[in-house]
Write a protein that holds these residues in place. Structure first.
Motif, PDB file in Angstrom:
ATOM      1  N   VAL A 159       0.837  -1.203   0.000  1.00 47.48           N
ATOM      2  CA  VAL A 159       0.000   0.000   0.000  1.00 47.48           C
ATOM      3  C   VAL A 159       0.869   1.250   0.000  1.00 47.48           C
ATOM      4  N   LYS A 160       1.908   1.264   0.834  1.00 51.63           N
ATOM      5  CA  LYS A 160       2.766   2.442   0.927  1.00 51.63           C
ATOM      6  C   LYS A 160       3.552   2.671  -0.365  1.00 51.63           C
ATOM      7  N   LEU A 161       4.027   1.575  -0.991  1.00 53.23           N
ATOM      8  CA  LEU A 161       4.743   1.720  -2.256  1.00 53.23           C
ATOM      9  C   LEU A 161       3.809   2.240  -3.342  1.00 53.23           C
ATOM     10  N   LEU A 162       2.575   1.763  -3.353  1.00 55.99           N
ATOM     11  CA  LEU A 162       1.603   2.236  -4.340  1.00 55.99           C
ATOM     12  C   LEU A 162       1.398   3.749  -4.209  1.00 55.99           C
ATOM     13  N   ARG A 163       1.348   4.227  -2.979  1.00 59.52           N
ATOM     14  CA  ARG A 163       1.162   5.669  -2.768  1.00 59.52           C
ATOM     15  C   ARG A 163       2.350   6.452  -3.333  1.00 59.52           C
ATOM     16  N   VAL A 164       3.569   5.936  -3.129  1.00 57.06           N
ATOM     17  CA  VAL A 164       4.754   6.616  -3.658  1.00 57.06           C
ATOM     18  C   VAL A 164       4.681   6.682  -5.186  1.00 57.06           C
ATOM     19  N   LEU A 165       4.282   5.591  -5.792  1.00 58.79           N
ATOM     20  CA  LEU A 165       4.204   5.556  -7.251  1.00 58.79           C
ATOM     21  C   LEU A 165       3.117   6.499  -7.775  1.00 58.79           C
ATOM     22  N   GLN A 166       2.042   6.642  -7.034  1.00 61.70           N
ATOM     23  CA  GLN A 166       0.939   7.493  -7.484  1.00 61.70           C
ATOM     24  C   GLN A 166       1.199   8.972  -7.207  1.00 61.70           C
ATOM     25  N   GLU A 167       1.733   9.272  -6.023  1.00 61.57           N
ATOM     26  CA  GLU A 167       1.822  10.669  -5.580  1.00 61.57           C
ATOM     27  C   GLU A 167       3.245  11.219  -5.569  1.00 61.57           C
ATOM     28  N   HIS A 168       4.256  10.352  -5.709  1.00 63.51           N
ATOM     29  CA  HIS A 168       5.662  10.771  -5.677  1.00 63.51           C
ATOM     30  C   HIS A 168       5.984  11.509  -4.383  1.00 63.51           C
ATOM     31  N   GLN A 169       5.414  11.020  -3.298  1.00 61.37           N
ATOM     32  CA  GLN A 169       5.646  11.612  -1.989  1.00 61.37           C
ATOM     33  C   GLN A 169       5.844  10.504  -0.956  1.00 61.37           C
ATOM     34  N   ILE A 170       6.600  10.827   0.126  1.00 62.53           N
ATOM     35  CA  ILE A 170       6.810   9.874   1.211  1.00 62.53           C
ATOM     36  C   ILE A 170       6.685  10.583   2.555  1.00 62.53           C
ATOM     37  N   GLU A 171       6.459   9.787   3.589  1.00 62.55           N
ATOM     38  CA  GLU A 171       6.555  10.247   4.969  1.00 62.55           C
ATOM     39  C   GLU A 171       7.499   9.315   5.705  1.00 62.55           C
ATOM     40  N   ARG A 172       8.414   9.872   6.488  1.00 65.39           N
ATOM     41  CA  ARG A 172       9.304   9.037   7.278  1.00 65.39           C
ATOM     42  C   ARG A 172       8.503   8.341   8.394  1.00 65.39           C
ATOM     43  N   VAL A 173       8.983   7.188   8.816  1.00 68.47           N
ATOM     44  CA  VAL A 173       8.352   6.470   9.927  1.00 68.47           C
ATOM     45  C   VAL A 173       8.389   7.361  11.164  1.00 68.47           C
ATOM     46  N   GLY A 174       7.219   7.530  11.794  1.00 68.53           N
ATOM     47  CA  GLY A 174       7.132   8.361  12.994  1.00 68.53           C
ATOM     48  C   GLY A 174       7.026   9.841  12.706  1.00 68.53           C
ATOM     49  N   GLY A 175       6.933  10.225  11.428  1.00 60.64           N
ATOM     50  CA  GLY A 175       6.849  11.640  11.073  1.00 60.64           C
ATOM     51  C   GLY A 175       5.502  12.012  10.496  1.00 60.64           C
ATOM     52  N   THR A 176       5.285  13.316  10.346  1.00 60.20           N
ATOM     53  CA  THR A 176       4.046  13.820   9.753  1.00 60.20           C
ATOM     54  C   THR A 176       4.316  14.662   8.521  1.00 60.20           C
ATOM     55  N   GLU A 177       5.568  15.042   8.308  1.00 57.16           N
ATOM     56  CA  GLU A 177       5.912  15.886   7.161  1.00 57.16           C
ATOM     57  C   GLU A 177       5.997  15.042   5.889  1.00 57.16           C
ATOM     58  N   THR A 178       5.490  15.587   4.787  1.00 52.77           N
ATOM     59  CA  THR A 178       5.524  14.902   3.491  1.00 52.77           C
ATOM     60  C   THR A 178       6.655  15.464   2.644  1.00 52.77           C
ATOM     61  N   PHE A 179       7.390  14.566   1.987  1.00 54.55           N
ATOM     62  CA  PHE A 179       8.512  14.970   1.144  1.00 54.55           C
ATOM     63  C   PHE A 179       8.262  14.511  -0.283  1.00 54.55           C
ATOM     64  N   ASP A 180       8.514  15.413  -1.240  1.00 59.95           N
ATOM     65  CA  ASP A 180       8.445  15.031  -2.650  1.00 59.95           C
ATOM     66  C   ASP A 180       9.702  14.244  -3.027  1.00 59.95           C
ATOM     67  N   VAL A 181       9.531  13.207  -3.823  1.00 57.17           N
ATOM     68  CA  VAL A 181      10.680  12.444  -4.322  1.00 57.17           C
ATOM     69  C   VAL A 181      10.545  12.264  -5.836  1.00 57.17           C
ATOM     70  N   ASP A 182      11.650  12.441  -6.515  1.00 57.72           N
ATOM     71  CA  ASP A 182      11.704  12.232  -7.965  1.00 57.72           C
ATOM     72  C   ASP A 182      12.597  11.028  -8.211  1.00 57.72           C
TER      73      ASP A 182
END
Length: 459
Positions: free
Chosen positions: A253-276
């Motif tokens: 599920v988490k990998l699917l979100r990265v592929l769809q939105e190109h964003q991640i959240e670190r474990v234990g965090g709330t901030e979203t980071f863009d990844v290319d």
């Protein structure tokens, strides 16, 4: 083709005798009484074996030997010496002479020594040819691809590399999936950015999540500092996810979100980071079957399977085996400071016939083992592991690879077609030799070539 023998001796009677003996055996012989002319002849002519007297005016046989070792190391040099000069012959052997012959010589002894030297020269020349083929035609980085199947793989690499699309690499363990992933990265516009690899089977799910996404300080016991995950490390580059079929449903599920939105959240965090990043995934599993069993998300499968590349097992690309073996031999010669010159034809026949359940990785392991343990400066059949030479075990292994449910007639046709193709490959597509290997007439072989849609390049 007859081997070319260069004979150097200042005694013309010996030149006449040697020329007569060797030409009667079918060799092409050149005789010279001046060793300096012999060195000049070597520059402009094809020579397989040098037979030189030890004591000559001007240059000695040892001078000729040292010149050949420096400039033509693939040419074996045989030294002739008078019976009373054995010490000089022993010294010549120490610095690299292939053999020595005492004068006066017995014809049988001479011919046996020449025959062995010619076989050695043939092995040397074949390995030089293979190395040149690897350099000039069949390599892309460390990928050896002579056969049609792997050429198609490299064509897919070239076409897929410039895009941003996700690639799914399929194939058995040991076929070289990571090499293909690296080739995609190095051929892409992202080549200057990081290439990061993660083996999804090597880590338990909790550790893998932290490895992929990173974690914030204090997010779990032991998280004493913030840590970037592989997604962030691979930003602007390529992330290679090996054994993708091992991901848990939660990580899917988490990998699917990265592929769809190109964003991640670190474990234990709330901030979203863009990844290319570009995702290249690999598996030895049938993901479509896993989807049907509910073990792998269908939407993730389609996200990953934009470009699909299948790597054939080594048993289906036997024409690549001599090139791969030569490549690995060169690699492990360098690593171990050794000078193994190649493989005998008997050893190569065994390597080419084996089923290779461990694929290219297993072949590399076998070549490394043989390089280290070889009894001479060439790898012979006796140097191979027992399982490579166990033809009964090979046959059973090949049968075990067949599906449990099969149509016997269709399967026999496939086996016959594979044997015909193997014979063609092992005889360099010389139909007469392939027919002889299979115990067929040439017309019968041509019928089978047509039946199985094989190309026989007659020579």
């Amino acid at each position: 083709m007859a081997a070319n023998i260069l004979i150097l001796d200042d005694e013309k009677n010996y030149l006449l005798i040697l020329e007569s003996i060797l030409e009667d055996e079918g060799y092409h012989v050149t005789t010279l009484s001046d060793p300096e002319m012999g060195l000049a002849y070597l520059e402009d002519s094809e020579v397989d074996v040098v037979l030189t007297d030890m004591k000559m005016p001007g240059l000695t046989g040892q001078d000729v030997l040292e010149h050949c070792k420096k400039n033509y190391p693939h040419i074996p040099v045989l030294i002739m010496t008078a019976f009373g000069s054995i010490e000089a012959a022993v010294e010549a052997m120490r610095i690299g002479a292939y053999d020595y012959i005492t004068k006066p010589f017995a014809n049988e002894e001479l011919l046996l020594s020449i025959s062995k030297a010619v076989q050695y020269a043939s092995t040397q020349q074949e390995n030089i040819r293979l190395k040149k083929e690897i350099r000039d035609r069949y390599s892309k980085g460390n990928i050896i691809a002579r056969g049609k199947g792997m050429q198609q793989v490299l064509d897919m690499v070239d076409r897929a590399a410039p895009s941003k699309s996700t690639v799914l690499i399929l194939g058995e363990s040991g076929t070289g999936k990571e090499l293909i992933a690296r080739a995609i990265h190095t051929s892409s516009p992202r080549r200057e950015a990081p290439f990061i690899t993660v083996n999804c089977m090597a880590l338990n799910p909790g550790v893998l999540e932290s490895e992929l996404f990173g974690h914030e300080k204090g997010s779990f016991t032991g998280a004493t500092a913030m840590r970037k995950g592989r997604f962030e490390q691979a930003n602007k580059g390529t992330l290679f996810l090996d054994e993708i079929g091992e991901l848990t449903p939660e990580l899917q599920v988490k990998l699917l979100r990265v592929l769809q939105e190109h964003q991640i959240e670190r474990v234990g965090g709330t901030e979203t980071f863009d990844v290319d990043i570009r995702i290249v995934a690999a598996t030895n599993k049938n993901l479509q079957d896993a989807v049907a069993r509910g073990e792998f998300r269908e939407d993730l499968f389609y996200r990953l399977n934009v470009v699909s590349i299948f790597l054939p097992p080594l048993r289906e690309r036997r024409e690549d085996i001599p090139l791969l073996a030569a490549h690995f031999l060169e690699k492990y010669n360098k690593e171990n400071q050794m000078e193994i010159t190649g493989f005998t034809s008997a050893a190569m026949d065994y390597l080419s016939a084996y089923e290779w359940p461990g694929n290219v990785r297993q072949l590399e392991n076998v070549v490394e083992r043989c390089t280290v343990l070889a009894r001479a400066d060439v790898i012979d059949a006796d140097d191979l592991p027992p399982e490579i030479k166990d033809e009964e075990a090979q046959f059973k292994s090949a049968v075990d690879l067949l599906p449990a449910k099969l149509n016997l007639a269709d399967t026999m046709d496939k086996i016959e077609g594979a044997l015909v193709k193997r014979a063609l490959v092992r005889t360099d597509f010389v139909q007469v030799k392939a027919a002889e290997m299979l115990g067929l007439s040439k017309s019968n072989l041509q019928y089978k070539l047509k039946k199985y849609g094989l190309t026989g390049k007659a020579k």
